[in-house]
Design an enzyme around this catalytic site. Structure first.
Site, PDB file in Angstrom:
ATOM      1  CB  CYS A   1      -0.990  -0.053   1.163  1.00  0.00           C
ATOM      2  SG  CYS A   1      -2.323   1.139   1.054  1.00  0.00           S
TER       3      CYS A   1
ATOM      4  CD  GLU B   1      -2.104  -6.392   5.090  1.00  0.00           C
ATOM      5  OE1 GLU B   1      -1.548  -6.767   4.036  1.00  0.00           O
ATOM      6  OE2 GLU B   1      -2.291  -5.207   5.382  1.00  0.00           O
TER       7      GLU B   1
ATOM      8  CG  HIS C   1      -4.072  -3.562   2.652  1.00  0.00           C
ATOM      9  ND1 HIS C   1      -3.132  -3.129   3.561  1.00  0.00           N
ATOM     10  CD2 HIS C   1      -4.656  -2.454   2.144  1.00  0.00           C
ATOM     11  CE1 HIS C   1      -3.162  -1.805   3.607  1.00  0.00           C
ATOM     12  NE2 HIS C   1      -4.066  -1.362   2.761  1.00  0.00           N
TER      13      HIS C   1
END
Lengths: 256, 216, 409
Positions: free
Chosen positions: B82, B198, B196
């Protein structure tokens, strides 16, 4: 407005250790362990999860840190946490515990500058302005605070515009009238909010069947849809909603 | 013996989630701002959310900008996530002109908010988008996107995007408002992902897994 | 020499499990109710736990609800009529409890109820809407009985001034109407919803499905006491005739016995949970919670149909030191909806809130001035409960100032 992919969000209202659910934000029934429900929805392919601490205003604090930390361990989709968030520090603590976004309502109404502060320190992308709206008459809604308990005298659309200017990243609009009834969203409300806001709008409150979702996206121009009762009471499942929505022509992430 | 991944802590970013995702994929994670540890890392991750200028300041204050450039020169794997990805580029337009790390030449520009037909759309761009590439069969092989396909969705939330100066550095894009937005960039072993990983469910975890196990 | 009024227990203690205090009054035989009578209050055990909480334990583990359900079916079968007539009278106002009671008896247990309503003093908008939905969405026959407003208001006024109990005349009428209508319609069964014993009346009342007939024994109507005055006294004022009091004079127990009328509580047969009644009423009869919180509490679904109702609870706060939030929280704690910690916080925040919204209407309804209102309520503040600090009245004992007790797990 161009429609991008609509997000399907599961909303979990939490009190203490429990997932709870009410009707019109009232009569809160204990349903179970929120983490189990969150994990299930993640496995089923939910796009995002929202945790709202519904007694936070009563106790003057948000108490979800442990649940958030625990959930963030093995739920790898965005997690938004709200309820009793009052300061930049509260936001910091929640983000540290694993939240990706923070939702604020009552504190922002009392002190709108808080929106600006949070956006400045952490960025707008982590800030969801949560608004509870009660219909006042044709085309007009009043904002409520404290989990639907207190009137504020604020016009919802005015408040939306202000929130956007101050730096909110998204708006989550909940209809107090429709919430928990499973009779559909207040599409007129969502449309009015979406037209007034240049940031993404999450429609919350009233989802009972796929037609409601299609309606609030097509006519309400919602960017995301929050679902609670029908999932928690197991009347349907995440994959069922997703495939029905896609079949009805809604642009959504394919089942992962 | 699990792979050790160093995640840079410079005061910004959702460190908990990033750490958890890497641990979940089997890595041993060290979150630190210690220059020595960073320079000695086998895998380095630069996370970040928020404004470009704040991010760069956070790095500079800690002397991390030099350390990261040094690490990047070594050829070992680096992933910017990001804001981390955006900082890998040369310059950003966010709140004025700001210099980046200049590791993958490119420019950070705002998402216009007007689609190809001139109609407005919402910014920030928030949500799940399918990764695309016209050359994925060759371009993605051996990279962090190895084994994935166009149409695999990832989660983004951003108002700015990276336009790499050299087209080969564009690894994946996604569609928003009828325009192509950069989703991932790469230069040798250096990767930047706008999304992202994650927070992108199993697809994201696969990307993280690929990064951990990447062949040098 | 006791400092407490009405013979209330001198010492104030709060239940360790819920938030109710030992000052909570039990139900009174309302038309024998005089200002100077000693009030029976809720029982507390040696362990500091109130009778209502103890009964909850019994409800949860010692009662065989299957056999109670069987008993209800037998009762329904016993009263079922072949001629299509009503077989049960369900008194109520269209609140969640009466909606639940009438609907479940009709649609699950196959009975043919006639609902009867002793009119609230002044229906709220939401109350009226729910009343109509009860009939038109829930699907019931209803008789709405509205007593002569002139007398009803006078009695309410007197009850307020003499007893600080404005709701007394309403309670009298409400208790009479079920059995009275049953007798008139040739129906033998009257079914109320919850049994007040659950909340701390004599626990033995919980084991008997029928109402105590002492409420229906009046020998000489002129001796009946309403609003703190005997009917004879009121007649002496030459404003009203004995005829006017017809709705407040209960049929005699003997008359009811001769008609075979029995009064039962559904709470005896089905495990009572007010919040589940709310859910049932929403899902089956178009019931809606109020959009705003009721003053003096946090709840939006409980007792929302009468504008005067607020003053019933407010006067309870004055006389016994416990307000509406205490009652709502105590019940929800017992039913496992909220923890005691939360209940205490809710009581702290809402219990003493003054009901401003309908204050003016209330004063007009009972035709008194604000000054009379204040003077009257101050007269009833028991010294064991209230202290005057400067210009403000403060409760000497509150549930949130108690040392923390062990959590009921």
């Amino acid at each position: 407005m161009v429609m991008s992919r609509v997000r399907l969000i599961a909303r979990l209202d939490i009190k203490g250790p429990n997932l709870i659910k009410g009707i019109h934000l009232e009569g809160l029934r204990v349903i179970g362990d929120p983490r189990e429900f969150a994990r299930l929805y993640y496995k089923q392919g939910i796009d995002e999860i929202v945790y709202m601490d519904v007694v936070a205003s009563l106790y003057g604090r948000n108490s979800l840190h442990d649940i958030v930390r625990n959930t963030a361990r093995d739920v790898f989709v965005p997690l938004t946490v709200g309820g009793g968030v009052r300061s930049v520090n509260d936001v910091r603590e929640l983000l540290r515990s694993g939240a990706d976004k923070v939702a604020i309502n009552t504190a922002a109404i009392k002190n709108p500058e808080l929106i600006r502060e949070i956006a400045h320190v952490f960025g707008s992308q982590c800030l969801v302005l949560s608004i509870e709206a009660k219909r006042q008459g044709k085309g007009s809604w009043e904002a409520y605070a404290d989990n639907g308990r207190e009137k504020t005298g604020l016009d919802v659309i005015d408040w939306v515009r202000r929130g956007v200017t101050l730096g909110a990243g998204e708006i989550m609009i909940t209809s107090v009238d429709q919430e928990g009834t499973c009779k559909g969203f207040d599409t007129e409300l969502v449309r009015a909010v979406s037209d007034a806001a240049s940031i993404p709008v999450i429609a919350s409150g009233g989802m009972g069947k796929t037609e409601h979702l299609v309606d609030v996206i097509a006519h309400g121009h919602a960017d995301a849809v929050s679902v609670a009762s029908i999932l928690h009471y197991k009347r349907t499942s995440v994959p069922e909603i997703r495939s029905a929505a896609i079949a009805a022509g809604i642009e959504m992430r394919n089942a992962p | 013996m699990s792979v050790e991944v160093v995640i840079i802590d410079y005061g910004i970013g959702n460190l908990f989630s990033v750490r958890r995702a890497f641990e979940h994929c089997g890595a041993t994670v060290v979150v630190t701002s210690d220059l020595e540890k960073i320079l000695a890392a086998q895998r380095l991750v630069l996370p970040g959310v928020g404004a470009f200028a704040d991010g760069m300041r956070g790095l500079k204050e800690r002397g991390l900008d030099k350390a990261i450039r040094s690490y990047a020169d070594s050829g070992r794997p680096l992933m910017g996530i990001c804001l981390g990805m955006q900082m890998l580029s040369s310059v950003s337009e966010e709140f004025g002109e700001h210099q980046g790390l200049r590791i993958i030449p490119g420019r950070v520009t705002s998402i216009s908010g007007i689609d190809h037909q001139g109609k407005p759309y919402k910014v920030p761009h928030v949500g799940w988008a399918d990764m695309q590439s016209k050359t994925y069969e060759t371009a993605w092989k051996g990279t962090i996107l190895d084994g994935l396909h166009p149409g695999d969705a990832v989660y983004l939330t951003h108002s700015f995007e990276v336009k790499p100066d050299n087209p080969p550095h564009l690894l994946a894009y996604c569609d928003y408002g009828g325009k192509e937005i950069t989703a991932a960039i790469s230069k040798e072993n250096i990767y930047g992902v706008q999304f992202h990983p994650e927070k992108s469910g199993p697809v994201g975890l696969k990307i993280i897994n690929n990064f951990i196990n990447i062949r040098l | 020499m006791s400092k407490a009024f009405f013979g209330l227990p001198e010492e104030v203690i709060f239940c360790k499990r819920c938030v109710i205090s030992n000052q909570r009054p039990s139900s009174t035989v309302e038309f024998k109710h005089k200002a100077d009578e000693k009030k029976a209050t809720i029982g507390f055990g040696e362990d500091g736990i109130c009778d209502a909480c103890k009964f909850q334990e019994i409800k949860e583990s010692q009662i065989d609800w299957n056999s109670r359900d069987e008993a209800l079916r037998e009762l329904a079968a016993k009263h079922k009529r072949k001629d299509g007539g009503y077989d049960v009278i369900v008194p109520g106002s269209g609140g969640k409890d009466s909606v639940f009671t009438s609907h479940i008896l009709k649609y699950k247990y196959g009975m043919n109820p006639l609902t009867v309503t002793w009119a609230p003093h002044k229906y709220t908008e939401i109350g009226w809407k729910n009343f109509e939905n009860w009939i038109h969405v829930g699907g019931h026959d209803n008789i709405l009985f509205t007593p002569n407003g002139i007398l009803h208001r006078y009695l309410t006024q007197q009850a307020f001034l003499n007893l600080l109990h404005p709701f007394q005349p309403f309670i009298v009428g409400q208790r009479i109407i079920g059995p009275a209508m049953a007798a008139k319609f040739g129906v033998k069964l009257v079914m109320y919803g919850e049994n007040q014993a659950e909340y701390g009346n004599n626990p033995d009342d919980n084991y008997i499905p029928t109402m105590d007939r002492k409420f229906f024994s009046v020998r000489d109507p002129e001796e009946m006491i309403l609003g703190g005055k005997s009917i004879g006294e009121i007649l002496g004022e030459k404003r009203f005739k004995l005829d006017d009091f017809a709705p407040y004079i209960p049929p005699s127990a003997d008359f009811l016995v001769s008609k075979g009328v029995e009064v039962h509580y559904l709470g005896y047969y089905l495990r009572w949970d007010p919040q589940e009644c709310y859910y049932y009423a929403v899902e089956n009869a178009g019931f809606q919670a109020n959009s705003e919180r009721t003053e003096g509490t946090y709840s939006k679904y409980s007792s929302i149909d009468d504008r005067i109702d607020m003053f019933h609870y407010y006067t309870t706060l004055i006389k016994f030191g416990i307000g509406r939030a205490t009652y709502d929280a105590a019940q929800e704690i017992r039913n496992g909806k909220i923890t005691r910690e939360e209940g205490v916080s809710l009581v702290k925040r809402y219990d003493q809130e003054f009901p401003m919204k309908y204050f003016k209407e209330f004063l007009e309804y009972i035709d008194i001035t604000e000054q009379q209102f204040t003077e009257t309520i101050d007269r009833f503040r028991s010294p064991n409960l209230w202290d005057k600090v400067g210009n403000e009245w403060r409760l000497k004992h509150t549930v949130w100032q108690q040392p923390s007790d062990t959590e009921w797990s």
